[in-house]
Scaffold this motif. Structure first.
Motif, mmCIF file in Angstrom:
data_model
loop_
_atom_site.group_PDB
_atom_site.id
_atom_site.type_symbol
_atom_site.label_atom_id
_atom_site.label_comp_id
_atom_site.label_asym_id
_atom_site.label_seq_id
_atom_site.Cartn_x
_atom_site.Cartn_y
_atom_site.Cartn_z
ATOM 1 N N HIS A 72 0.690 9.539 -1.394
ATOM 2 C CA HIS A 72 0.404 8.283 -0.697
ATOM 3 C C HIS A 72 1.693 7.472 -0.581
ATOM 4 O O HIS A 72 2.190 6.929 -1.561
ATOM 5 C CB HIS A 72 -0.654 7.505 -1.491
ATOM 6 C CG HIS A 72 -1.132 6.256 -0.810
ATOM 7 N ND1 HIS A 72 -1.892 5.308 -1.457
ATOM 8 C CD2 HIS A 72 -0.971 5.784 0.454
ATOM 9 C CE1 HIS A 72 -2.183 4.322 -0.635
ATOM 10 N NE2 HIS A 72 -1.626 4.586 0.539
ATOM 11 N N VAL A 73 2.234 7.392 0.622
ATOM 12 C CA VAL A 73 3.416 6.573 0.908
ATOM 13 C C VAL A 73 2.943 5.309 1.607
ATOM 14 O O VAL A 73 2.260 5.379 2.634
ATOM 15 C CB VAL A 73 4.423 7.350 1.780
ATOM 16 C CG1 VAL A 73 5.546 6.438 2.248
ATOM 17 C CG2 VAL A 73 4.985 8.543 1.009
ATOM 18 N N TRP A 74 3.315 4.158 1.068
ATOM 19 C CA TRP A 74 2.743 2.874 1.505
ATOM 20 C C TRP A 74 3.861 1.867 1.780
ATOM 21 O O TRP A 74 4.930 1.918 1.172
ATOM 22 C CB TRP A 74 1.831 2.351 0.401
ATOM 23 C CG TRP A 74 1.187 1.020 0.655
ATOM 24 C CD1 TRP A 74 0.002 0.779 1.302
ATOM 25 C CD2 TRP A 74 1.668 -0.261 0.232
ATOM 26 N NE1 TRP A 74 -0.278 -0.571 1.309
ATOM 27 C CE2 TRP A 74 0.732 -1.233 0.661
ATOM 28 C CE3 TRP A 74 2.804 -0.678 -0.461
ATOM 29 C CZ2 TRP A 74 0.890 -2.588 0.409
ATOM 30 C CZ3 TRP A 74 2.978 -2.046 -0.713
ATOM 31 C CH2 TRP A 74 2.024 -2.975 -0.270
ATOM 32 N N GLN A 75 3.611 0.963 2.721
ATOM 33 C CA GLN A 75 4.484 -0.193 2.908
ATOM 34 C C GLN A 75 3.626 -1.429 3.138
ATOM 35 O O GLN A 75 2.461 -1.333 3.533
ATOM 36 C CB GLN A 75 5.446 0.012 4.073
ATOM 37 C CG GLN A 75 4.797 0.107 5.435
ATOM 38 C CD GLN A 75 5.785 0.523 6.525
ATOM 39 O OE1 GLN A 75 6.891 0.975 6.250
ATOM 40 N NE2 GLN A 75 5.387 0.384 7.773
ATOM 41 N N ALA A 76 4.187 -2.583 2.869
ATOM 42 C CA ALA A 76 3.455 -3.837 3.028
ATOM 43 C C ALA A 76 3.058 -4.041 4.484
ATOM 44 O O ALA A 76 3.738 -3.588 5.414
ATOM 45 C CB ALA A 76 4.310 -5.003 2.541
ATOM 46 N N ASP A 77 1.944 -4.727 4.692
ATOM 47 C CA ASP A 77 1.425 -5.001 6.028
ATOM 48 C C ASP A 77 2.217 -6.139 6.659
ATOM 49 O O ASP A 77 2.016 -7.314 6.359
ATOM 50 C CB ASP A 77 -0.059 -5.373 5.926
ATOM 51 C CG ASP A 77 -0.707 -5.549 7.296
ATOM 52 O OD1 ASP A 77 0.002 -5.406 8.319
ATOM 53 O OD2 ASP A 77 -1.923 -5.819 7.348
ATOM 54 N N GLU A 78 3.141 -5.764 7.543
ATOM 55 C CA GLU A 78 3.956 -6.754 8.259
ATOM 56 C C GLU A 78 3.883 -6.495 9.756
ATOM 57 O O GLU A 78 4.882 -6.566 10.473
ATOM 58 C CB GLU A 78 5.410 -6.698 7.752
ATOM 59 C CG GLU A 78 5.531 -7.066 6.277
ATOM 60 C CD GLU A 78 6.936 -6.915 5.731
ATOM 61 O OE1 GLU A 78 7.770 -6.284 6.428
ATOM 62 O OE2 GLU A 78 7.205 -7.415 4.628
ATOM 63 N N GLY A 79 2.684 -6.145 10.227
ATOM 64 C CA GLY A 79 2.494 -5.810 11.623
ATOM 65 C C GLY A 79 2.599 -4.319 11.836
ATOM 66 O O GLY A 79 2.888 -3.546 10.926
ATOM 67 N N PHE A 80 2.357 -3.889 13.064
ATOM 68 C CA PHE A 80 2.332 -2.473 13.418
ATOM 69 C C PHE A 80 3.742 -1.892 13.341
ATOM 70 O O PHE A 80 4.586 -2.180 14.176
ATOM 71 C CB PHE A 80 1.764 -2.333 14.835
ATOM 72 C CG PHE A 80 1.493 -0.915 15.271
ATOM 73 C CD1 PHE A 80 0.206 -0.401 15.280
ATOM 74 C CD2 PHE A 80 2.526 -0.096 15.702
ATOM 75 C CE1 PHE A 80 -0.054 0.891 15.704
ATOM 76 C CE2 PHE A 80 2.291 1.204 16.125
ATOM 77 C CZ PHE A 80 0.994 1.697 16.127
ATOM 78 N N GLN A 81 3.997 -1.066 12.320
ATOM 79 C CA GLN A 81 5.316 -0.465 12.129
ATOM 80 C C GLN A 81 5.171 1.032 11.861
ATOM 81 O O GLN A 81 5.547 1.542 10.808
ATOM 82 C CB GLN A 81 6.058 -1.138 10.975
ATOM 83 C CG GLN A 81 6.345 -2.612 11.218
ATOM 84 C CD GLN A 81 7.243 -3.201 10.158
ATOM 85 O OE1 GLN A 81 8.470 -3.124 10.221
ATOM 86 N NE2 GLN A 81 6.613 -3.797 9.165
#
Length: 282
Positions: A72-81
């Protein structure tokens, strides 16, 4: 020479990257379809563009019994990226061949097998999809079924639902071979070394649209040839409302510049990350 026959005699190690955002019910169905593949990938990476803890909990619940490593690779929700999270997944991948899909797809049981049989050095693969309507999608989500009859109602793109190997092989180098606009980012495959060569996805692409065409353009500029998978590599797309496309025009301009200037290497790409720097859910 039949490339499918050639590829069946060599071992290609595969990473399946699945992009997702806050739809764990669909992701669950997608992962069930992965676990039932006739040929399994060697690892699965969930490229998570900022989902909440429900997606984390789902992945954790499946991880112990999943037939291959589930990462599971995750990043913070900062818009559609999407470009950014795919780059992080590519950096985390350990296998030679990368197949990418979206988490709102159900994979035909021979999806991975079809892709591997058509894999060929010096090329990347683009596939298509079968669209399902809201009623059929809700039915499959409720029943957790990963297959339907090929003549069931509620599907469009009808010819895309048939797996026919001799047609799959025939069209691989013939179907819209020089048209980088004719592709679906939800069904593509690349050699990892080719992705590193062009520096992966261009993170100047923010918001929905054209990041897949742009990476295809740079691959072609680098001498990597496009192939198509028709009558195979089938994915069934669960219905959902269309995403916001307000930045599509700006992304289109970036794509045109890549084509006109014959760009190969993007500055803001996968080279920003290494294996150790990629985040897990936090």
């Amino acid at each position: 020479m039949d490339m499918a026959a050639v590829n069946s005699n060599r071992v290609v190690k595969t990473t399946l990257i699945i992009s997702t955002y806050n739809w764990p019910e669909a992701l669950h169905l997608c992962l069930l379809s992965v676990s039932r593949q006739s040929v399994l990938p060697d690892e699965v990476i969930i490229a998570d563009d900022g989902s909440t803890i429900e997606t984390y909990d789902l992945i954790e619940s499946l991880r112990k019994t999943f037939p291959v490593p589930l990462i599971h690779v995750w990043q913070a929700d900062e818009g559609f990226q999407l470009a950014k999270i795919r780059n992080k997944a590519i950096a985390r991948a350990t296998q030679d061949y990368i197949i990418q899909v979206d988490g709102d797809l159900i994979l035909h049981k021979h999806f991975i097998e079809d892709h591997l049989e058509l894999s060929k050095p010096g090329t990347f693969m683009t596939g298509s999809r079968v669209l399902m309507n809201k009623r059929l999608s809700e039915s499959l989500l409720a029943s957790q079924k990963t297959s339907t009859g090929i003549l069931v109602s509620g599907m469009s793109n009808h010819t895309n639902r048939f797996q026919i190997k001799f047609l799959r092989n025939y069209f691989a180098d013939r179907y819209k071979a020089h048209d980088i606009m004719k592709l679906r980012g939800c069904n593509m495959a690349f050699w990892r070394e080719d992705l590193i060569r062009v520096n992966g996805y261009n993170e100047d692409f923010y918001g929905w649209g054209k990041e897949d065409n742009e990476i295809a353009a740079r691959l072609v500029n680098a001498g990597i040839r496009k192939r198509a998978i028709k009558f195979g590599g089938i994915v069934f797309h669960l219905y959902h409302p269309e995403k916001c496309r307000e930045r599509c025009e700006e992304n289109e301009r970036r794509l045109i510049q890549t084509i006109l200037n014959k760009v190969i290497y993007c500055k803001r790409g996968v080279s920003q990350y290494d294996y150790a720097s990629v985040e897990q859910y936090a």
